[in-house]
Design an enzyme around this catalytic site. Structure first.
Site: not given
Ligand code: G3P
Length: 217
Positions: A87
């Site tokens: 990633k």
């Molecule tokens: O896959 C990316 C994700 O983990 C981000 O999620 O909820 O931190 O915006 P969030």
């Protein structure tokens, strides 16, 4: 649409896997830190543990930001397990590194994508996945699902092979909307996946069936 789970929690990964609906896992440094994993060796072992639970791709994120270091780190991560997808953040050196990884047969997931232009660059670099962050776009007053639609249309017109991996999912509705918008993959917290199960008429209907079944038991 494939289902990935967006967590580094082994219990949650096992739970989703045991339902039979899991196609892969995404992690990021914040999710790894949340599990209290400390030290390079422990982090690497955790990636291997995740790979040993699931069938499908497991995204492991580099924490380097210059080309040479991204390549070194990504090569190392990719050797941990055949399921690892490297990633890489959507930055200039990240794009250059993704092209290098593509040319050397290493699969990548381009993360931190917030615009169609960034998604075009990820596809040009040959990323296997592009990860638009739906919830964070919504948080900033824009529409994350509309970005998935836009990327889907562009990729279809241009014939790009990169798969749209909708990330930063915050609800079960997001999952449904991403499926409608043409996402190839949705990476979700376990709660959002489990929310798809819920409907009060299912609960009411089941209770009635079980009650009636007592009449002929
Ligand atoms: O896959 C990316 C994700 O983990 C981000 O999620 O909820 O931190 O915006 P969030």
């Amino acid at each position: 649409m494939k289902f990935f789970i967006d967590t580094a929690n082994l219990g949650q990964i096992k739970e989703a896997h045991e339902m039979g609906i899991l196609d892969g896992v995404t992690t990021n440094p914040s999710l790894m830190a949340k599990e209290g994993i400390k030290g390079k060796k422990a982090v690497e072992q955790h990636y291997i543990d995740i790979c040993n639970i699931v069938d499908g791709d497991v995204s492991a994120e580099v924490i380097s930001t210059d080309f040479d270091s991204i390549i070194k780190e990504g090569k190392h991560l990719s050797k941990l397990h055949e399921k690892i997808v490297v990633k890489v953040p959507m930055i200039k050196d990240g794009v250059k590194a993704m092209k290098w990884f593509t040319d050397h047969g290493i699969a990548t997931n381009c993360t931190l994508v917030f615009s169609a232009g960034q998604a075009i660059l990820a596809a040009k670099a040959g990323a296997k996945y592009v990860s638009p962050f739906i919830g964070r776009i919504d948080d900033s007053g824009w529409n994350g699902v509309e970005l998935v639609q836009q990327i889907s249309q562009i990729y279809s017109i241009q014939g790009y092979k990169t798969q749209i991996l909708a990330a930063s999912i915050r609800s079960s509705l997001h999952i449904i909307q991403c499926a409608e918008a043409g996402a190839d993959v949705c990476t979700c917290p376990l709660d959002s996946i489990m929310g798809l199960l819920k409907h009060p008429l299912t609960d009411i209907g089941l209770a009635k069936f079980l009650e009636d079944a007592k009449k002929f038991a």
